[in-house]
Design a protein around this motif. Structure first.
Motif, mmCIF file in Angstrom:
data_model
loop_
_atom_site.group_PDB
_atom_site.id
_atom_site.type_symbol
_atom_site.label_atom_id
_atom_site.label_comp_id
_atom_site.label_asym_id
_atom_site.label_seq_id
_atom_site.Cartn_x
_atom_site.Cartn_y
_atom_site.Cartn_z
ATOM 1 N N LEU A 396 0.864 -1.186 0.000
ATOM 2 C CA LEU A 396 0.000 0.000 0.000
ATOM 3 C C LEU A 396 0.901 1.238 0.000
ATOM 4 O O LEU A 396 1.517 1.563 1.014
ATOM 5 N N ARG A 434 -2.740 0.664 -4.136
ATOM 6 C CA ARG A 434 -2.471 -0.727 -3.738
ATOM 7 C C ARG A 434 -1.744 -1.444 -4.871
ATOM 8 O O ARG A 434 -2.234 -1.464 -6.005
ATOM 9 N N VAL A 441 -1.550 -1.988 -10.167
ATOM 10 C CA VAL A 441 -1.670 -0.943 -9.152
ATOM 11 C C VAL A 441 -3.069 -0.347 -9.249
ATOM 12 O O VAL A 441 -3.545 -0.046 -10.348
ATOM 13 N N GLU A 442 -3.722 -0.188 -8.093
ATOM 14 C CA GLU A 442 -5.080 0.345 -8.146
ATOM 15 C C GLU A 442 -5.322 1.391 -7.060
ATOM 16 O O GLU A 442 -4.650 1.416 -6.029
ATOM 17 N N VAL A 444 -7.171 2.849 -4.105
ATOM 18 C CA VAL A 444 -8.001 2.334 -3.004
ATOM 19 C C VAL A 444 -8.073 3.365 -1.879
ATOM 20 O O VAL A 444 -7.281 4.303 -1.812
#
Lengths: 447, 346
Positions: A396, A434, A441-442, A444
């Protein structure tokens, strides 16, 4: 931590295209991929992968080196092929974009800067985000005038010739829309940093100090408390400006990154109000009125007011508090393999200078200091970099800025605890990306 | 003392010290620029403050406002200011008699209620100033002061602030301010007015073993990952951070330029300068039909050019739906010819 061996920690895999035949590259480049070429590509890729497997025993020669490349074996293009230079044709992904459905019209809308693809602290002028309230206009500079009236001894009119003849200053400043990151108050809503943070740019602006123009008109020192800035476009956008801050470092700018302002950025004249949100930097600036009471214009009474949990609307919110974001790796990107990565991002503060940026890879449990790249300037974007070795596990990523006033960027829960989730404007919370074990990779939010 | 008042007091003090004169003496530029004439100031100084400084005299009734509204405003905002098609709704009936009594619109605290202009606006001068300077959307600054009074009256009536037989004027606008539903709903008690303002939020300086929430409570659902287009195409494809493929593989590629129409140049200047693009797009419906749809509908009709020219000049409704196109008498004949020739040739 020693960084001597950082490049040996992961295995750097040559990009597959390095195994492609030069002629095939030229062919695909010129004619696109058809089924035959696609087969050749597949074959080449399979060969490349086999080669990787066999790498321990014999590394094949890289055709990018041993085969003559077309660009190395031909005459290049002449000067003035593009009298005004253009980016490489391979950079077509690096463009401004709209967020679908955000606005119903394209004239009162936004296009976002592709922060995921820019470097350093300066935003190329063609990538500077757009925010217009009634469409953009391209004004004939010979027909443009700046009027200063209100509480002044002599109401004045200046032509562009007048303004460009005056003593000029050049300074680098960020400009951020007050609604940047507005979509993210409640939930993760948009996939990439272009859409979460892309109403943000930084340029070198050149112009006349506003204080000098106000003095020229003989403004009323005793009574003046505010300025009204007004544009020459159809909306004749107006905002009340804090005169104290304006006398400090505001300028009436015509230059941007060494050339005249782009039309989308207010050509030929815009107000630059360092530290204040973009809407105060009135474009196509035609008039400044010196006043003794705020004006309650549409864009500071109906819009650009921050709704608090008790139902009160905060009016005349202007300053962009300190904020930072990691731009790579960031949402929508993919890490190809384990090992070293340069985590890079931007930090800024409307109240002063960035003094520290910290990066966390575990959602804020532990923080380490990032390197600030120079120059570090007041009310300007500051680039930071951070060495990270990805071990292939979920991570993260976050960044946190501290500015010269001692202000520390809040987490989302910290910001929401005070401002709620419906304020729209001034969301400067810490962003979380994340990294999945797949490398994807996103965007969040943590709670 | 609010931050606002403090900032105001501070600003006077700083100005008196001459905080920033630049490094150049103002005498050096004494010859640059000229005095503005009274007529020039009158032409541009059109702002109206909350205390009504700058408000031109005049008056207009709700009834007059309604007819101007239907002609010039309803096309975007809806007959009752409630449309969400082009802009956020201006009025939706979320204002109560109690709000008008207290000066606080209670529904602003309700997350389920769409925030409208009339719910938020605290000063009636704001409506007057903005309509006068910026409306209508495609012909800003074309309204006379009396028309603006009438339109503000109509909007106030839609929000039940005034009755249908009301007439607004420079004489009674102060009385209206006293009953504006959200007149007490704004605050300047915050630190964001001034660079030196105090913040109301502060992050943590913890650097290790920090107690923070680590549960992912929100992320983009898979089905929405492609809502902004294929992310793979939005990143460099050769660097360390290529984009995720979010579109189905082998999806049809969007073609930006219709090859059939590309060879006939779009009269961009005429469409842009006359505000046509505020309501019409080239290939998709907005307020009105797309130019492509218009061209297709009238393709091959011998009188198409004349018919379309008359529609542009006179406006109309019913052909493409219930939203009326306002008359566009201001278009120069050459511009009308250019647009209709292009449409017919498409």
């Amino acid at each position: 931590m020693s960084t001597d061996n950082k490049f040996s920690m992961g295995h750097i895999r040559p990009a597959p295209e390095s195994f492609l035949d030069r002629d095939l590259i030229a062919d695909v480049s010129a004619n696109g991929v058809n089924s035959t070429r696609r087969g050749l590509l597949r074959g080449a890729l399979a060969g490349a992968l086999a080669a990787v497997a066999a790498q321990a025993t014999a590394r094949p020669d890289d055709p990018a080196i041993v085969e003559p490349a077309p660009w190395s074996t031909r005459l290049g293009n002449p000067v003035l092929t593009n009298p005004y230079g253009q980016p490489s044709r391979f950079e077509s992904a690096t463009i401004r974009r709209q967020s679908p459905g955000l606005t119903q019209t394209d004239e009162a809308s936004v296009s976002f800067t592709p922060l995921q693809s820019t470097f350093g602290m300066i935003t190329p002028s063609g990538l500077h985000f757009e925010r217009h309230h009634q469409g953009w206009v391209d004004i004939d500079p010979r027909q443009h005038r700046l009027m200063i009236n209100g509480l002044v001894d002599t109401p004045m009119v200046f032509t562009m010739e007048d303004l460009m003849r005056m003593p000029s200053v050049s300074r680098m400043h960020f400009i951020e829309c007050g609604a940047n990151t507005a979509l993210e108050w409640g939930n993760s809503a948009v996939p990439t940093v272009q859409y979460t943070h892309g109403m943000l740019s930084c340029s070198e602006f050149t112009g006349v100090p506003l204080s000098l123009l106000l003095e020229r008109a003989g403004f009323d020192l005793k009574r003046a408390t505010v300025l009204l800035a007004e544009g020459a476009d159809g909306s004749s956008m107006t905002r009340t400006i804090n005169i104290e801050n304006a006398l400090d470092d505001a300028m009436v700018a015509y230059g941007m990154n060494g050339e005249m302002l782009r039309p989308e950025q207010g050509y030929p004249l815009r107000l630059v109000v360092p530290g204040a949100q973009g809407v105060s930097w009135v474009k196509w600036l035609r008039r400044i009125e010196v006043g003794d009471a705020p004006y309650a214009t549409k864009d500071e009474t109906i819009h650009y007011v921050d709704l608090m949990p008790d139902g009160q609307l905060r009016q005349y919110t202007s300053i962009q508090e300190a904020k930072s974001v990691i731009t790579s790796p960031s949402g929508g990107q993919r890490l190809m393999n384990q090992g070293y990565y340069n985590v890079s991002g931007l930090a800024w503060s409307g109240r002063g200078t960035v003094t520290k940026v910290e990066v966390s890879t575990d959602g804020g449990r532990h923080w380490q200091t990032a390197r600030l790249e120079g120059p570090v300037l007041p009310k300007a974007l500051t680039r930071f970099n951070f060495d990270w070795t990805w071990n292939g596990e979920a991570a993260l990523l976050q960044s946190r800025v501290t500015d010269s006033t001692g202000y520390i960027q809040p987490s989302k829960p910290e910001l929401k605890a005070v401002r709620g989730t419906r304020s729209i404007y001034h969301n400067n919370a810490i962003q979380t990306w994340r990294v999945m074990p797949s490398g994807e990779v996103e965007n969040v939010q943590l709670g | 003392m609010s931050n606002w008042v403090k900032a105001m007091a501070l600003s006077s003090a700083l100005v008196a010290c001459g905080a920033m004169a630049g490094s150049t003496d103002v005498d050096a530029i004494a010859g640059i620029g000229r005095e503005a004439t009274p007529n020039e100031i009158k032409a541009w100084d059109i702002d109206v403050r909350p205390d009504f400084q700058g408000l031109p005299p005049g008056q207009g009734s709700v009834e007059e406002g309604e007819s101007i509204w239907l002609e010039k405003c309803a096309v975007c905002h809806g007959d009752f200011g409630d449309s969400n098609e082009i802009f956020s709704p201006l009025v939706l009936g979320n204002i109560t008699a109690e709000d008008i009594e207290t000066g606080r619109v209670a529904s602003l605290t309700d997350p389920g209620v769409v925030r409208t202009t009339l719910m938020k606006v605290s000063t009636v001068s704001t409506l007057w100033d903005y309509i006068y300077r910026a409306m209508p959307w495609n012909a800003p600054k074309s309204l006379a002061p009396d028309e603006v009074y009438a339109l503000v009256a109509y909007l106030l009536q839609l929000a039940y602030v005034v009755d249908y037989d009301f007439s607004l004027s420079d004489e009674n606008i102060e009385d209206v301010q006293a009953i504006m539903p959200n007149r007490n709903g704004v605050t300047t008690d915050h630190g964001l007015w001034s660079v030196d303002g105090e913040t109301d939020v502060m992050g943590s300086d913890c650097t290790s073993n920090c107690v923070v929430p680590l549960e992912v409570t929100s992320s983009i659902p898979d089905y929405a990952m492609n809502a902004h287009g294929n992310l793979k195409d939005q990143m460099r494809d050769y660097g360390p951070f290529p984009g995720i493929q979010t579109a189905p593989e082998n999806a049809p590629v969007d073609v930006d330029v219709d090859p059939v129409t590309a060879d006939r140049a779009v009269p961009e200047a005429a469409l842009q300068s006359n505000g046509c693009l505020g309501c019409h797009r080239l290939d998709s419906k907005l307020v009105g039909p797309s130019f492509a749809a218009i061209a297709e509908k009238y393709a091959g009709q011998p009188d198409a050019a004349d018919y379309l020219a008359s529609k542009i000049r006179q406006g109309g409704s019913g052909v493409w739906g219930s939203i009326a196109m306002p008359p566009m008498p201001q278009l120069a004949p050459e511009a009308v010819d250019e647009i209709t020739d292009w449409l017919v040739a498409r």
